[in-house]
Design an enzyme around this catalytic site. Structure first.
Site, PDB file in Angstrom:
ATOM      1  N   SER A 129       0.697  -0.800   0.024  1.00 57.27           N
ATOM      2  CA  SER A 129       0.320  -0.215   0.351  1.00 57.27           C
ATOM      3  C   SER A 129       0.854   1.703  -0.205  1.00 57.27           C
ATOM      4  CB  SER A 129      -1.727   0.040   1.273  1.00 57.27           C
ATOM      5  OG  SER A 129      -0.025  -0.080   2.592  1.00 57.27           O
ATOM      6  N   HIS A 161      -1.976  -9.089   2.098  1.00 57.47           N
ATOM      7  CA  HIS A 161      -1.913  -7.698   2.985  1.00 57.47           C
ATOM      8  C   HIS A 161      -3.071  -7.649   3.364  1.00 57.47           C
ATOM      9  CE1 HIS A 161      -0.074  -3.969   3.670  1.00 57.47           C
ATOM     10  NE2 HIS A 161      -0.121  -3.020   2.453  1.00 57.47           N
ATOM     11  N   HIS A 216       5.365 -12.885   7.301  1.00 57.79           N
ATOM     12  CA  HIS A 216       6.134 -11.589   6.887  1.00 57.79           C
ATOM     13  C   HIS A 216       6.858 -11.775   5.767  1.00 57.79           C
ATOM     14  CE1 HIS A 216       5.829  -7.126   7.168  1.00 57.79           C
ATOM     15  NE2 HIS A 216       5.204  -7.293   7.766  1.00 57.79           N
ATOM     16  N   ARG A 266       3.371  -5.938  17.322  1.00 57.23           N
ATOM     17  CA  ARG A 266       1.714  -5.399  17.259  1.00 57.23           C
ATOM     18  C   ARG A 266       0.690  -6.160  17.684  1.00 57.23           C
ATOM     19  NH1 ARG A 266       1.876  -3.473  10.925  1.00 57.23           N
ATOM     20  NH2 ARG A 266       3.139  -5.639  10.791  1.00 57.23           N
ATOM     21  N   ASP A 293      -1.982  -8.917  11.671  1.00 58.81           N
ATOM     22  CA  ASP A 293      -4.016  -9.870  11.932  1.00 58.81           C
ATOM     23  C   ASP A 293      -4.443 -10.941  12.276  1.00 58.81           C
ATOM     24  OD1 ASP A 293      -4.151  -7.537   9.651  1.00 58.81           O
ATOM     25  OD2 ASP A 293      -2.542  -8.566   8.009  1.00 58.81           O
TER      26      ASP A 293
END
Ligand code: NMX
Ligand code: MLT
Length: 426
Positions: free
Chosen positions: A233, A263, A309, A318, A364
């Site tokens: 992005s 993504h 990743h 995160r 995610d």
């Protein structure tokens, strides 16, 4: 009270001088080699992009302007946007000023709702979100400035104005899409007394009286803010903006990349996977059953969403932040318990399979469990939340690229024959 423009007007000349000197003194130095396999490997590891808003260290994770993301979890998104742009956290007056700037620009033009209402009812929320931003392109201050002949050193100023106008409206647009697309009733008006994340939580209309929900939303918006320059992005937004397509075009383009399952859409896929397992076993299955589910997924040629990743080689900090938040506030939640069990099993399965370079969870993997706990069961919506936050990074990167007067992005492509010649020593 100094505003962002004043601070940036002070800093940009220093940044320009630093870069100009570096290029004029060392412009011919080689800083990265490209192996042939990297040409066919998504350019992984090729260092050819400049991005000063944040860095992703394979063994540490996201570092925003020198500060590890786990040291920023008590901040609010407005502070993070200021940090991304300027390299400093705002003091109280500077934060208040930025919040006032958002408030002045928060009104969503009515035609945006008309556009959204005419869309097919089963449109993906990411299509609605991206289109809503694109539909506002006629508002671009950059476009007006460019058409009136503004000079290249000043492009960043109207780009910043576009960034503020877009960001100010995102919570209302995103919350409006949630309520419209999932039949949640009329849109809830913005409360100008609330902060950006608090307002978003308020306008979604979920867990309205639970302050922990608003805290979770602020955390969500902080954690997804940026991930250096090479992710799909950010890079897409960067390339489009380098053609001097304004931020409405560029952000919308970047978000179309975020909408892919490898993504940002992985958060939707991840909760889908978790709920599917819960449903199949009528609850949290045992370790062996989970292992079998994971193998079945891999053997059918699918990826395990939320794991692996392109850059990270450790558990994503995160993920850690979300997991800790969930365990602190609702450790008895079944979905969270399964996410936690997957965390103890999936890395072993991926290691055994031996394909993924990182077997560890990414951002995610856990975010959906938190949203689900607060009643947001519509996992098709999850990537929109990622998008609201990631727009901060895309916008900050674009303002800085224009401030550094970077040229249009245009790497050289080659043909297979040329590659063959290179390796044959011809
Ligand atoms: N499950 C199964 N296989 C995987 C996974 C996974 N979670 N991760 C990587 N692999 C495979 C990958 O598909 C590739 O297989 P093949 O050679 O058959 O094409 C192989 O392992 C090597 O890939 P890597 O070099 O480890 O990963 P790459 O840098 O190409 O891709 C991702 C990174 C993130 C796209 C990949 O790990 C993935 O597809 N993960 C699942 C989707 C996901 O969670 N995406 C979210 C990423 C974070 N974000 O928010 O954007
Ligand atoms: C992320 O937030 O993990 C991403 O944008 C994916 C990446 O950095 O490649």
């Amino acid at each position: 009270m100094p505003n962002l423009r004043v601070i940036l007007r002070e800093k940009i000349p220093e940044w320009r001088t630093e870069l100009r000197e570096l290029v004029s003194e060392h412009g011919e130095n080689t800083i990265s080699d490209v192996k042939l396999r990297q040409v066919f490997g998504g350019l992984r590891g090729v260092k050819g992009l400049l991005c000063n808003t944040s860095l992703v260290e394979p063994e540490k994770g996201l570092i925003v302007r020198g500060i590890p993301i786990l040291e920023l979890t008590d901040k609010i998104p407005e502070e993070i946007f200021y940090l991304l742009l300027t390299g400093e956290l705002p003091d109280e007056p500077a934060l208040a000023r930025l919040q006032a700037e958002y408030n002045e620009r928060a009104e969503v033009p009515p035609y945006v709702w008309d556009v959204l209402e005419t869309m097919p009812k089963n449109s993906h929320p990411m299509v609605m979100f991206s289109l809503a931003i694109l539909s506002m392109q006629r508002e671009s201050r950059f476009k007006i400035a460019y058409d009136s002949g503004v000079k290249k050193p000043n492009y960043w100023e109207s780009t910043l104005e576009d960034a503020l106008c877009i960001l100010a409206k995102l919570p209302e647009i995103a919350a409006g899409i949630y309520r419209m697309r999932f039949n949640k009733g009329p849109r809830i008006p913005r409360n100008p007394k609330l902060d950006w994340g608090g307002n978003f939580a308020h306008m979604l209309g979920l867990s309205e009286n639970d302050p922990v929900f608003a805290d979770m939303m602020r955390l969500y918006l902080v954690l997804h803010c940026d991930h250096e320059g090479g992710n799909v992005s950010a890079f897409t937004c960067h390339v489009v903006n380098s053609a001097l397509s304004d931020l409405y075009y560029s952000v919308s383009a970047g978000l179309n990349g975020l909408a892919g399952p490898l993504h940002g859409l992985a958060n939707q896929e991840c909760l889908k996977f978790v709920l599917w397992i819960l449903n199949r076993f009528s609850g949290v299955p045992d370790d062996e059953q989970i292992r079998e589910e994971c193998w079945e997924t891999l053997e059918s040629g699918r990826v395990i969403p939320g794991y692996g990743h392109a850059v990270l080689r450790v558990t994503d900090p995160r993920f850690t932040a979300f997991r800790e938040f969930g365990l602190e506030h609702f450790k008895e939640d079944e979905v969270l318990q399964l996410v936690d069990k997957l965390f103890s099993i999936v890395p072993g399965v991926l290691k055994e399979q031996g394909k993924a370079k990182s077997p560890w969870p990414n951002v995610d993997s856990c975010s959906g469990a938190l949203l689900h706990h607060y009643g947001m069961n519509e996992f098709e919506y999850y990537t929109v939340l990622f998008a609201v936050s990631r727009t901060m990074g895309m916008c900050a990167q674009a303002v800085i690229s224009r401030a550094m007067m970077e040229p249009i992005t245009r790497p050289k492509s080659v043909e297979t024959g040329w590659l063959k010649e290179q390796v044959s020593g011809n």
